[in-house]
Design a protein around this motif. Structure first.
Motif, PDB file in Angstrom:
ATOM      1  N   ASP A 181       6.039   2.487 -12.474  1.00 19.33           N
ATOM      2  CA  ASP A 181       6.888   3.598 -12.051  1.00 19.33           C
ATOM      3  C   ASP A 181       7.390   4.402 -13.241  1.00 19.33           C
ATOM      4  OD1 ASP A 181       7.951   5.203 -10.089  1.00 19.33           O
ATOM      5  OD2 ASP A 181       9.864   4.146 -10.031  1.00 19.33           O
ATOM      6  N   HIS A 220       1.243   2.584 -10.395  1.00 18.56           N
ATOM      7  CA  HIS A 220       2.242   3.592 -10.003  1.00 18.56           C
ATOM      8  C   HIS A 220       2.853   4.199 -11.251  1.00 18.56           C
ATOM      9  CE1 HIS A 220       4.922   5.785  -7.447  1.00 18.56           C
ATOM     10  NE2 HIS A 220       5.956   5.382  -8.168  1.00 18.56           N
ATOM     11  N   HIS A 245       6.576   0.025  -4.827  1.00 20.11           N
ATOM     12  CA  HIS A 245       7.796  -0.747  -5.156  1.00 20.11           C
ATOM     13  C   HIS A 245       7.919  -2.031  -4.317  1.00 20.11           C
ATOM     14  CE1 HIS A 245       8.457   2.743  -7.413  1.00 20.11           C
ATOM     15  NE2 HIS A 245       9.075   3.460  -6.505  1.00 20.11           N
ATOM     16  N   GLU A 257       3.412   8.544  -3.563  1.00 21.34           N
ATOM     17  CA  GLU A 257       4.443   7.830  -2.798  1.00 21.34           C
ATOM     18  C   GLU A 257       5.196   8.795  -1.881  1.00 21.34           C
ATOM     19  OE1 GLU A 257       7.711   6.427  -5.225  1.00 21.34           O
ATOM     20  OE2 GLU A 257       7.281   7.917  -6.755  1.00 21.34           O
ATOM     21  N   HIS A 297       4.263   8.050 -12.905  1.00 17.80           N
ATOM     22  CA  HIS A 297       4.459   9.504 -12.916  1.00 17.80           C
ATOM     23  C   HIS A 297       4.081   9.945 -14.325  1.00 17.80           C
ATOM     24  CE1 HIS A 297       6.784   9.418  -9.126  1.00 17.80           C
ATOM     25  NE2 HIS A 297       7.045   8.192  -9.536  1.00 17.80           N
TER      26      HIS A 297
HETATM   27 ZN    ZN Z   1       7.605   6.580  -8.275  1.00 21.08          ZN
END
Ligand code: ZN
Length: 576
Positions: free
Chosen positions: A477, A108, A415, A330, A110
């Protein structure tokens, strides 16, 4: 031995014969390689020997050497055996007893390289570092001086618990930046932003403005706006102020430069596969064509790309070993862990008036979205942090599975932070794959007091999920969390943060388990476990050479182990 077998059988065969590898390494050659040898009399391209190899292949966990041909491992075994595969054209690498593990996989991320390259960074994206509010104001003032009046001045990578001032950034601090520009500082978590008076005024927000569903305009002790705005309340700023516009050509160039930049950062930290939350798919292909993509991408879609996949019948798995369409990106069900807006079944400890976080979607909306994606043969992926949001997502997926059963659907939970026994049981029944925060245990320990030890025992619950037989994977994340896999592994093993505090020690896992979370479990999350995630003959030759062994160094030093070399598909993409 059968002459023909499918891929799954072949991998099974490789695992089954792993015990015999030391004696007969050639047995586990893939058919492709065997064919290449017969056709060209090809030698191994690269032989690595004299290493401490942790393969993460449960059939043969340790080895000393391996051989690579055409980008894949063709044999794994002892130095003596594998050296037998060295031919005239084979390159060799003496690892001098260094440690080798499979390339790390981040499920995960970005992968926002453009922000790193082009925006004002008011915090450190990669490491724990404390800054002053004065430094934030100064950086934004400098930006304002080069920005036309009326255009936004924006700061990125703010972390509210990494301030030397020991108080939150507020509207008054930001009022010092400029009265002629709208000003915002974005939390690296992505769910809260800090605005100055002029920006609030432009958006017609005042102390009497009610909070919209799924967000808040925060106030100080006197009931005045303090500048912090959470989740969906930030939508009112979208139509306010001016933002730079770029020509299509400039935009493409920025995207390409950003991706090429972040790809270099990933391999510097040992990541060889990353699940990208969206981003420009065309730019990604361009960067690859120019030879600037160093890591493999599981591309997670949303919006227009998701719609066109559904309408044209393109499913998860389309693509190749470098760029493959993965799960959706997500789909957000609740707020953030780090910014304390995730949806809890009980109020946040010590918060008045009582606050249970933000649910950002209704159950009906969520049901409809999940069903539409699942029916289309696309792996569903929702952002669900709090127990309330995870329950909503599982409810939606259970419903979709009932109407349109799909074997081995692997719904992805991004998450999956706060769990309970009932959620774990339902996850196991659905075959859900959680991609959980990795570096938080180390990086964000300063935020755990907001939740308290009782909740932290059930947060980022790697121990509980692995014990339940769930393939828990790593999801840094980034930008909310740093992506360094070794920092993540240290946190999973110790549950001790940068500040020396330990939280939820019951969720500690072993070094070996933590490496699996960051390798083979990541491959499983994108349905690629037969292709990568372990050092196994037949799999892609993605691996990392480490200066020290995480199994034997002091646990609080794992994050400092030097990445000596990162190799993807048999080619070195980073060297210290
Ligand atoms: Zn995220």
């Amino acid at each position: 031995m059968k002459l023909r077998y499918d891929r799954r059988e072949f991998m099974g065969l490789a695992a089954a014969s792993a015990a015999g590898i030391l004696m007969r390494p050639l047995l586990v050659e893939s058919r492709t390689v065997a064919a290449a040898r017969t056709l060209q009399g090809a030698d191994a391209d690269l032989v690595v020997f004299n290493a401490k190899v942790h393969t993460m292949d449960s059939g043969a966990p340790r080895a000393e050497a391996f051989a690579i041909h055409a980008g894949r491992f063709i044999a794994v075994g002892s130095t003596a055996e594998i050296k037998g595969l060295i031919g005239k054209r084979t390159q060799t690498l003496d690892a001098k007893q260094m440690t080798i593990v499979p390339g790390f996989i981040d499920c995960h991320n970005h992968a926002g390289g453009t922000t790193l390259l082009y925006e004002v960074l008011v915090g450190n994206p990669f490491e724990v570092e404390f800054v002053t509010i004065a430094s934030i104001v100064e950086k934004l003032r400098a930006k304002a001086r080069q920005t036309p009046r009326g255009f936004w001045v924006e700061g990125y990578f703010h972390d509210d618990t990494k301030l030397k001032d020991k108080r939150p950034l507020n509207v008054h601090d930001l009022d010092q930046v400029s009265t002629e520009h709208p000003v915002v500082v974005r939390h690296r978590g992505g769910h809260t932003s800090f605005y100055h008076s002029k920006a609030l005024e432009l958006a017609r927000v005042n102390k009497d403005t009610p909070d919209p569903p799924g967000g808040t305009f925060d106030r100080d002790a006197n009931g005045q706006l303090n500048g912090r705005v959470t989740d969906r309340a930030r939508n009112v700023f979208n139509g306010v102020g001016q933002r730079p516009s770029f020509t299509a050509e400039q935009r493409d160039r920025r995207e390409r430069d950003g991706l090429a930049h972040i790809s270099k950062q990933f391999v510097r930290y040992g990541l060889t596969s990353v699940h990208h939350e969206g981003g420009d798919l065309a730019a990604l292909q361009e960067v690859r064509a120019r030879g600037n993509l160093h890591h493999r991408v599981s591309y997670e879609v949303s919006g227009r790309v998701l719609d066109s996949m559904i309408s044209s019948g393109i499913m998860t798995g389309f693509g190749d070993e470098w760029i493959k369409l993965g799960a959706t990106s997500e789909h957000t069900v609740d707020g953030s862990f780090s910014e304390r807006t995730m949806a809890l079944s009980i109020p946040y400890p010590g918060v008045q008036p009582p606050y249970k976080g933000n649910v950002t979607e209704t159950q009906e909306e969520l049901n409809a979205w999940v069903e539409r994606v699942h029916r289309a043969g696309i792996q569903v992926n929702c952002h669900a942090n709090g127990d309330v949001a995870i329950d909503m997502y599982l409810t939606a997926f259970e419903r979709a599975q009932k109407s349109f059963p799909r074997a081995d659907a692997r719904p992805k939970i991004t998450h999956c932070t706060l769990i309970n026994n009932d959620l774990v049981r339902r996850m196991k029944a659905l075959g859900a794959v959680p991609a959980m925060f990795t570096t938080y245990a180390y990086y964000n320990s300063d935020k755990f007091p907001f939740y308290g030890e009782e909740l932290m025992k059930r947060c980022m619950a790697f121990r509980t999920l692995l014990d339940a037989g769930i393939h828990a994977a790593a999801g840094s994340d980034f930008s909310p969390g740093p992506f360094a896999p070794l920092m993540g592994i240290q946190g999973m093993v110790t549950r001790t943060g940068w500040d020396g505090t330990t939280w939820g020690a019951n969720q500690r896992i072993t070094v070996d388990e933590a490496i699996k979370v960051n390798t083979i479990n990541g491959a499983y999350a994108s349905r690629e476990e037969s292709l990568k995630g372990s050092i196994t003959a037949g799999k892609l030759a993605d691996f990392v050479v480490l200066a020290d062994d995480p199994h034997t160094v002091r646990q609080e030093k794992i994050k400092d182990i030097q990445i000596v070399r990162t190799v993807v598909g048999g080619a070195t993409v980073y060297q210290a």
